[in-house]
Design a protein around this motif. Sequence first.
Motif, PDB file in Angstrom:
ATOM      1  N   UNK A   2       0.836  -1.202   0.000  1.00 47.72           N
ATOM      2  CA  UNK A   2       0.000   0.000   0.000  1.00 47.72           C
ATOM      3  C   UNK A   2       0.872   1.255   0.000  1.00 47.72           C
ATOM      4  N   UNK A   3       0.336   2.363  -0.491  1.00 45.96           N
ATOM      5  CA  UNK A   3       1.119   3.605  -0.528  1.00 45.96           C
ATOM      6  C   UNK A   3       1.587   4.063   0.856  1.00 45.96           C
ATOM      7  N   UNK A   7       5.430   4.505   2.022  1.00 47.59           N
ATOM      8  CA  UNK A   7       5.930   5.773   2.554  1.00 47.59           C
ATOM      9  C   UNK A   7       6.647   5.576   3.892  1.00 47.59           C
ATOM     10  N   UNK A   8       6.129   4.692   4.732  1.00 48.56           N
ATOM     11  CA  UNK A   8       6.788   4.413   6.010  1.00 48.56           C
ATOM     12  C   UNK A   8       8.173   3.827   5.770  1.00 48.56           C
ATOM     13  N   UNK A  33       7.816  -6.962   9.722  1.00 44.23           N
ATOM     14  CA  UNK A  33       8.071  -5.838   8.820  1.00 44.23           C
ATOM     15  C   UNK A  33       8.429  -6.323   7.424  1.00 44.23           C
ATOM     16  N   UNK A  34       9.201  -7.372   7.350  1.00 42.93           N
ATOM     17  CA  UNK A  34       9.566  -7.931   6.053  1.00 42.93           C
ATOM     18  C   UNK A  34       8.331  -8.399   5.293  1.00 42.93           C
ATOM     19  N   UNK A  35       7.403  -9.017   6.012  1.00 41.52           N
ATOM     20  CA  UNK A  35       6.171  -9.475   5.369  1.00 41.52           C
ATOM     21  C   UNK A  35       5.352  -8.302   4.853  1.00 41.52           C
ATOM     22  N   UNK A  36       5.310  -7.217   5.609  1.00 41.39           N
ATOM     23  CA  UNK A  36       4.597  -6.023   5.158  1.00 41.39           C
ATOM     24  C   UNK A  36       5.247  -5.476   3.894  1.00 41.39           C
ATOM     25  N   UNK A  40       3.301  -9.643   1.789  1.00 48.40           N
ATOM     26  CA  UNK A  40       2.885 -10.980   2.188  1.00 48.40           C
ATOM     27  C   UNK A  40       1.882 -10.966   3.335  1.00 48.40           C
ATOM     28  N   UNK A  41       1.802  -9.833   3.996  1.00 52.11           N
ATOM     29  CA  UNK A  41       0.896  -9.715   5.137  1.00 52.11           C
ATOM     30  C   UNK A  41       0.454  -8.265   5.271  1.00 52.11           C
ATOM     31  N   UNK A  42      -0.815  -8.066   5.558  1.00 51.94           N
ATOM     32  CA  UNK A  42      -1.337  -6.713   5.766  1.00 51.94           C
ATOM     33  C   UNK A  42      -1.207  -6.372   7.257  1.00 51.94           C
TER      34      UNK A  42
END
Length: 72
Positions: A2-3, A7-8, A33-36, A40-42
Amino acid sequence: MSPIIREIFDELDRQGVPYSAAGKRAGLGGPQLSQWKHGLRAPRLDDIEALVQACGFRLRLEKIPSHGPKTR
């Protein structure tokens, strides 16, 4: 990704903060964090808020000028 998540991570990169260190400050695991980052994960909203705060920011809503209230 996601945008807002992009950005984070961009901000972490600008600050030179390792993802593992940011995750630790936010009470999150490195694998999370890696999954985000790789879609791979929301993340949950409270986890996003914790990570943003660990970067020295906060989330806020900003009105989009072209979008008025919906009418039924």
